[in-house]
Design a protein around this motif. Sequence first.
Motif, PDB file in Angstrom:
ATOM      1  N   PHE A 109     -14.419  76.038 -23.615  1.00  0.00           N
ATOM      2  CA  PHE A 109     -13.522  74.843 -23.370  1.00  0.00           C
ATOM      3  C   PHE A 109     -12.635  74.901 -24.626  1.00  0.00           C
ATOM      4  O   PHE A 109     -11.359  74.337 -24.489  1.00  0.00           O
ATOM      5  CB  PHE A 109     -14.211  73.608 -23.492  1.00  0.00           C
ATOM      6  N   ILE A 110     -12.744  75.514 -25.722  1.00  0.00           N
ATOM      7  CA  ILE A 110     -11.874  75.973 -26.673  1.00  0.00           C
ATOM      8  C   ILE A 110     -10.947  76.969 -26.230  1.00  0.00           C
ATOM      9  O   ILE A 110     -11.457  78.042 -26.163  1.00  0.00           O
ATOM     10  CB  ILE A 110     -12.512  75.963 -28.075  1.00  0.00           C
ATOM     11  N   LYS A 111      -9.461  76.894 -26.422  1.00  0.00           N
ATOM     12  CA  LYS A 111      -8.674  77.979 -25.917  1.00  0.00           C
ATOM     13  C   LYS A 111      -8.246  78.625 -26.648  1.00  0.00           C
ATOM     14  O   LYS A 111      -7.950  79.955 -26.525  1.00  0.00           O
ATOM     15  CB  LYS A 111      -7.590  77.183 -25.109  1.00  0.00           C
ATOM     16  N   SER A 112      -8.092  78.405 -28.106  1.00  0.00           N
ATOM     17  CA  SER A 112      -7.467  79.159 -29.157  1.00  0.00           C
ATOM     18  C   SER A 112      -7.762  78.667 -30.470  1.00  0.00           C
ATOM     19  O   SER A 112      -8.230  77.239 -30.537  1.00  0.00           O
ATOM     20  CB  SER A 112      -6.146  79.387 -29.085  1.00  0.00           C
ATOM     21  N   LEU A 113      -7.585  79.298 -31.528  1.00  0.00           N
ATOM     22  CA  LEU A 113      -7.587  78.800 -32.770  1.00  0.00           C
ATOM     23  C   LEU A 113      -6.565  79.250 -33.630  1.00  0.00           C
ATOM     24  O   LEU A 113      -6.135  80.358 -33.233  1.00  0.00           O
ATOM     25  CB  LEU A 113      -9.260  79.058 -33.354  1.00  0.00           C
ATOM     26  N   SER A 114      -6.262  78.499 -34.826  1.00  0.00           N
ATOM     27  CA  SER A 114      -5.371  79.160 -35.748  1.00  0.00           C
ATOM     28  C   SER A 114      -5.941  78.958 -37.283  1.00  0.00           C
ATOM     29  O   SER A 114      -6.479  77.742 -37.364  1.00  0.00           O
ATOM     30  CB  SER A 114      -3.873  78.791 -35.695  1.00  0.00           C
ATOM     31  N   ILE A 115      -5.757  79.853 -37.776  1.00  0.00           N
ATOM     32  CA  ILE A 115      -6.054  79.604 -39.408  1.00  0.00           C
ATOM     33  C   ILE A 115      -4.929  79.381 -40.087  1.00  0.00           C
ATOM     34  O   ILE A 115      -3.896  79.931 -40.123  1.00  0.00           O
ATOM     35  CB  ILE A 115      -6.538  80.918 -40.032  1.00  0.00           C
ATOM     36  N   ILE A 116      -5.100  77.809 -40.620  1.00  0.00           N
ATOM     37  CA  ILE A 116      -4.033  77.468 -41.459  1.00  0.00           C
ATOM     38  C   ILE A 116      -3.901  77.587 -42.906  1.00  0.00           C
ATOM     39  O   ILE A 116      -2.893  77.722 -43.320  1.00  0.00           O
ATOM     40  CB  ILE A 116      -4.091  75.624 -41.046  1.00  0.00           C
TER      41      ILE A 116
END
Length: 163
Positions: free
Chosen positions: A136-143
Amino acid sequence: MVKKLSFWLVILITILVSACEEEYETSSGRTKMKITLYRLNDTSSVLMGVSDTLFIYPVKLDTLLTESLDSTTNTYSLPLSYLNDSTAFVLQEGYKKNVKYDTLVVKYTSWVHFLSMDQGNVMYYNIAGARITNHFIKSLSIINKDITENEKENIRLYYWSSK
């Protein structure tokens, strides 16, 4: 005369001692990774709605996870393992019906940071990478790769929604 001198000497010592104290204090004594949840729709990404149900469980963590979702910012503060170079979390969307799970794995380096004689040491971390299963989580980004006492957002998680 001696009493006046003693009085001013005590005042001076008190001022000097209080000036040496650090004003910095960590609230929990432990640095934590901050993740924020965003809903993707056809036009933009927005903060996840408060009505959505999401639970996060640590996998083999050397501490108990006691943080809960902050409904005003939709941000979790998650502790990382002192003993390992990665920590995994299971994310559960939904309750009872239509439950979906994703696993977030964060890899990092860590080191001890000395705060002060009163505060002691805390662990600092640098995120080397992160991955998530895509149920259900489509992507992530490290901020922000650095996890220190500054409490800045470190990771954003995005999930698709037709709402």
